[in-house]
Design an enzyme around this catalytic site. Sequence first.
Site, PDB file in Angstrom:
ATOM      1  N   GLN A 265      -9.435  -5.971  -6.223  1.00  0.00           N
ATOM      2  CA  GLN A 265     -10.826  -5.532  -6.200  1.00  0.00           C
ATOM      3  C   GLN A 265     -11.767  -6.723  -6.071  1.00  0.00           C
ATOM      4  OE1 GLN A 265     -11.919  -2.286  -6.258  1.00  0.00           O
ATOM      5  NE2 GLN A 265     -13.986  -3.079  -5.952  1.00  0.00           N
TER       6      GLN A 265
ATOM      7  N   ASP B 144      -6.108  -2.863   2.024  1.00  0.00           N
ATOM      8  CA  ASP B 144      -7.533  -3.074   2.286  1.00  0.00           C
ATOM      9  C   ASP B 144      -7.778  -3.463   3.741  1.00  0.00           C
ATOM     10  OD1 ASP B 144      -9.418  -2.486   0.354  1.00  0.00           O
ATOM     11  OD2 ASP B 144      -9.130  -4.348  -0.743  1.00  0.00           O
TER      12      ASP B 144
ATOM     13  N   LYS C 276     -10.242   4.913  -7.654  1.00  0.00           N
ATOM     14  CA  LYS C 276      -9.116   4.720  -6.741  1.00  0.00           C
ATOM     15  C   LYS C 276      -7.808   5.123  -7.397  1.00  0.00           C
ATOM     16  CE  LYS C 276     -11.484   0.996  -4.282  1.00  0.00           C
ATOM     17  NZ  LYS C 276     -11.669  -0.473  -4.147  1.00  0.00           N
TER      18      LYS C 276
END
Length: 282
Positions: A94, A117, A50
């Site tokens: 994460q 997200d 990412k």
Amino acid sequence: MMAATLDGRAIAARVRARVAAEVRAAGLAPGLTVVIVGEDPASQVYVRNKAKAAAATGFRAATIALPAETTEAALLAIIARLNADEEVDGILVQLPLPKHIRAEAVIEAIDPAKDVDGFHPVNAGRLAVGRPTLVPCTPKGVMTLLAEAGVTLTGARAVVLGRSAIVGRPMAALLTAADATVTLAHSRTRDLAAECRRAEVLVAAVGRAEMVRGDWIAEGATVIDVGINRRPDGSLVGDVAFAEAAERAAWITPVPGGVGPMTIASLLENTLIAAKARRGLA
């Protein structure tokens, strides 16, 4: 019939190129901060990928790596600092987190405007009622794949296999918004194979290696395999038995190389959207 493969790597590269062009045109350098707690090897790989993709697209990418013993309070304090930081447009924590940290508390602590997200309850609620919002990256990437394949969703029978808040439920909402007729199936669904056979579009997201067999697939269906499962020999397979399903489907995604690259591309899209919105450029 042998299915055509939906190449997520190639499509994701086009998305990243488009995002990079928009970043240059807008004179922006969106700020994305990824927070990882602990040393889970898979998570570390995802975070590196990412950050690398974000930097290559012209973003200001930062990673905060915390030890596994980090307390929930300490993590929440870091999120509060990132929420207040005007240089940060997107925050991604994460998952999974160590067991002593409540994922729900962490997700809810993120400013919804920086929740790239798309997991915050505010963003989930907006998606549920059809309002513009930051959409979870994997379902968003699936919608891009379907568009690239030219799949007609209006009136189509779609089955989403898996009801997680991260993939299954937002996936069902996006397909519904696209005028598909959606069934959200799961482990308690009666005659799951029969439900899947009805699908013109099947999205499998259950996390069980090759659970969906070839005879579960309708002739000419589009099959999107979100699953990624590691076999004892180290190889990766999806939730769908690829070779069997490819004999019946019209389109199918491989694992790896299908949905995974699209998730990262969608993260970059979300971060750009967040950066523009925070500057009144949306």
